[in-house]
Write a protein that holds these residues in place. Structure first.
Motif, PDB file in Angstrom:
ATOM      1  N   GLY A 287      -8.236  52.784 -24.274  1.00  0.00           N
ATOM      2  CA  GLY A 287      -7.949  51.679 -25.179  1.00  0.00           C
ATOM      3  C   GLY A 287      -6.484  51.290 -25.069  1.00  0.00           C
ATOM      4  O   GLY A 287      -5.810  51.574 -24.075  1.00  0.00           O
ATOM      5  N   CYS A 288      -5.963  50.712 -26.122  1.00  0.00           N
ATOM      6  CA  CYS A 288      -4.604  50.157 -26.047  1.00  0.00           C
ATOM      7  C   CYS A 288      -3.588  51.019 -26.783  1.00  0.00           C
ATOM      8  O   CYS A 288      -2.430  50.628 -26.907  1.00  0.00           O
ATOM      9  CB  CYS A 288      -4.599  48.748 -26.614  1.00  0.00           C
ATOM     10  SG  CYS A 288      -4.719  48.724 -28.409  1.00  0.00           S
TER      11      CYS A 288
ATOM     12  N   GLY B  22      -3.480  51.348 -29.845  1.00  0.00           N
ATOM     13  CA  GLY B  22      -3.324  50.815 -31.201  1.00  0.00           C
ATOM     14  C   GLY B  22      -3.977  51.715 -32.232  1.00  0.00           C
ATOM     15  O   GLY B  22      -3.469  51.873 -33.346  1.00  0.00           O
ATOM     16  N   CYS B  23      -5.109  52.327 -31.874  1.00  0.00           N
ATOM     17  CA  CYS B  23      -5.816  53.168 -32.845  1.00  0.00           C
ATOM     18  C   CYS B  23      -5.044  54.439 -33.190  1.00  0.00           C
ATOM     19  O   CYS B  23      -4.802  54.696 -34.367  1.00  0.00           O
ATOM     20  CB  CYS B  23      -7.222  53.478 -32.334  1.00  0.00           C
ATOM     21  SG  CYS B  23      -8.354  52.101 -32.621  1.00  0.00           S
TER      22      CYS B  23
ATOM     23  N   SER C  10     -12.877  50.113 -33.022  1.00  0.00           N
ATOM     24  CA  SER C  10     -14.029  49.421 -32.442  1.00  0.00           C
ATOM     25  C   SER C  10     -14.325  49.875 -31.018  1.00  0.00           C
ATOM     26  O   SER C  10     -15.477  49.917 -30.607  1.00  0.00           O
ATOM     27  CB  SER C  10     -13.795  47.905 -32.467  1.00  0.00           C
ATOM     28  OG  SER C  10     -13.813  47.463 -33.795  1.00  0.00           O
ATOM     29  N   CYS C  11     -13.283  50.208 -30.239  1.00  0.00           N
ATOM     30  CA  CYS C  11     -13.545  50.667 -28.868  1.00  0.00           C
ATOM     31  C   CYS C  11     -14.405  51.930 -28.896  1.00  0.00           C
ATOM     32  O   CYS C  11     -15.408  52.027 -28.189  1.00  0.00           O
ATOM     33  CB  CYS C  11     -12.242  50.961 -28.132  1.00  0.00           C
ATOM     34  SG  CYS C  11     -11.364  49.493 -27.592  1.00  0.00           S
TER      35      CYS C  11
ATOM     36  N   GLY D 263     -12.933  48.490 -36.372  1.00  0.00           N
ATOM     37  CA  GLY D 263     -11.696  47.768 -36.660  1.00  0.00           C
ATOM     38  C   GLY D 263     -10.805  47.867 -35.449  1.00  0.00           C
ATOM     39  O   GLY D 263     -10.928  48.803 -34.659  1.00  0.00           O
ATOM     40  N   CYS D 264      -9.930  46.902 -35.285  1.00  0.00           N
ATOM     41  CA  CYS D 264      -9.166  46.834 -34.034  1.00  0.00           C
ATOM     42  C   CYS D 264      -7.682  46.582 -34.330  1.00  0.00           C
ATOM     43  O   CYS D 264      -7.194  45.497 -34.122  1.00  0.00           O
ATOM     44  CB  CYS D 264      -9.759  45.732 -33.160  1.00  0.00           C
ATOM     45  SG  CYS D 264      -9.051  45.616 -31.506  1.00  0.00           S
ATOM     46  N   PRO D 265      -6.928  47.604 -34.761  1.00  0.00           N
ATOM     47  CA  PRO D 265      -7.416  48.926 -35.145  1.00  0.00           C
ATOM     48  C   PRO D 265      -7.919  48.892 -36.580  1.00  0.00           C
ATOM     49  O   PRO D 265      -7.680  47.930 -37.305  1.00  0.00           O
ATOM     50  CB  PRO D 265      -6.148  49.788 -35.037  1.00  0.00           C
ATOM     51  CG  PRO D 265      -5.043  48.857 -35.412  1.00  0.00           C
ATOM     52  CD  PRO D 265      -5.448  47.511 -34.876  1.00  0.00           C
TER      53      PRO D 265
HETATM   54 FE1  SF4 Z   1      -6.831  49.126 -29.171  1.00  0.00          FE
HETATM   55 FE2  SF4 Z   1      -8.494  47.789 -30.750  1.00  0.00          FE
HETATM   56 FE3  SF4 Z   1      -9.475  49.501 -28.968  1.00  0.00          FE
HETATM   57 FE4  SF4 Z   1      -8.179  50.430 -31.085  1.00  0.00          FE
HETATM   58  S1  SF4 Z   1     -10.129  49.316 -31.121  1.00  0.00           S
HETATM   59  S2  SF4 Z   1      -7.901  51.115 -28.946  1.00  0.00           S
HETATM   60  S3  SF4 Z   1      -6.607  48.829 -31.403  1.00  0.00           S
HETATM   61  S4  SF4 Z   1      -8.341  47.587 -28.506  1.00  0.00           S
END
Ligand code: SF4
Length: 204
Positions: A14-15, A17-18, A84-85, A124-126
């Motif tokens: 993922g990014c 962010g979580c 959400s990922c 949620g993202c995040p």
């Molecule tokens: Fe990143 Fe959103 Fe995935 Fe979390 S759910 S890892 S914030 S892209």
């Protein structure tokens, strides 16, 4: 589970962010749990934890990640998919459909429930990290409507606009009525050639 459960936060991708969003509530979390995340200290997935929190999707073409996820699952009583990922595939499901560069194989990324049983999921993202605090408190006390709510989300396979495309549009079931476009809360859909299409820039 002790007064301060040991919580492993393991990021599969993922990014970032979580896992970073969990750190936002660290001052509160440290009073109620022991947090093990690579952002704070070196982590050992073979240690004993009470709860494991997985962030990011699982790449099913990465045997090492798949094995790690299975190993973590086999050692903890409670597994949480955070974001959400991890819980429904999130934006990575869109990116692995092709049409972008680079083009990973279709369905390369999946929610972690494709590989292991998930007890609770927070989309949620995040996600809003206060939900995480509420869930951990509910797990510790063994009660609260959050437990039921997040256990239900853990069983959901489809929760996003990407899935609307996947299930309805790409399989030719869409009748081009436009209801999805009218009801989209962020105006992130448009009609192209009588098919609804996502406007990615408006999705968040
Ligand atoms: Fe990143 Fe959103 Fe995935 Fe979390 S759910 S890892 S914030 S892209």
């Amino acid at each position: 589970m002790g007064e301060k459960p040991k919580i492993l936060v393991y990021d599969l991708g993922g990014c970032e962010g979580c896992p970073l969003s969990i750190l936002r509530v660290y001052p509160e979390l440290r009073n109620m749990a022991e947090l093990y995340t690579h952002h704070l200290r070196e982590i050992d997935i073979d240690m004993e934890y009470d709860i494991a929190v997985i962030t990011g999707p699982i790449c099913i073409n990465e045997p090492e990640d798949v094995n790690t996820l299975r190993r973590i699952r086999s050692k903890v009583n409670t597994l949480i998919a955070y974001g959400s990922c991890a819980s429904v595939g999130g934006i990575t499901l869109l990116f692995c459909r092709g049409g972008q560069e680079p083009r990973p194989e279709h369905r390369t990324f999946q929610p972690i429930s494709a590989i292991v049983n998930v007890d609770y999921a927070i989309p949620g993202c995040p996600p809003a990290p206060n939900l995480f605090i509420a869930l951990i408190n509910s797990i510790k006390s063994g009660r609260g409507h959050f437990l039921h709510l997040f256990a239900s989300v853990a069983k959901a396979k489809k929760l996003s606009g990407f899935d609307l495309l996947d299930t309805i549009v790409l399989t030719g079931l869409c009748i081009s009525c436009g209801a999805c476009i009218i009801s989209c809360p962020t105006n992130a859909l448009q009609m192209i050639d009588r098919n609804p299409d996502l406007i990615v820039e408006k999705m968040y």
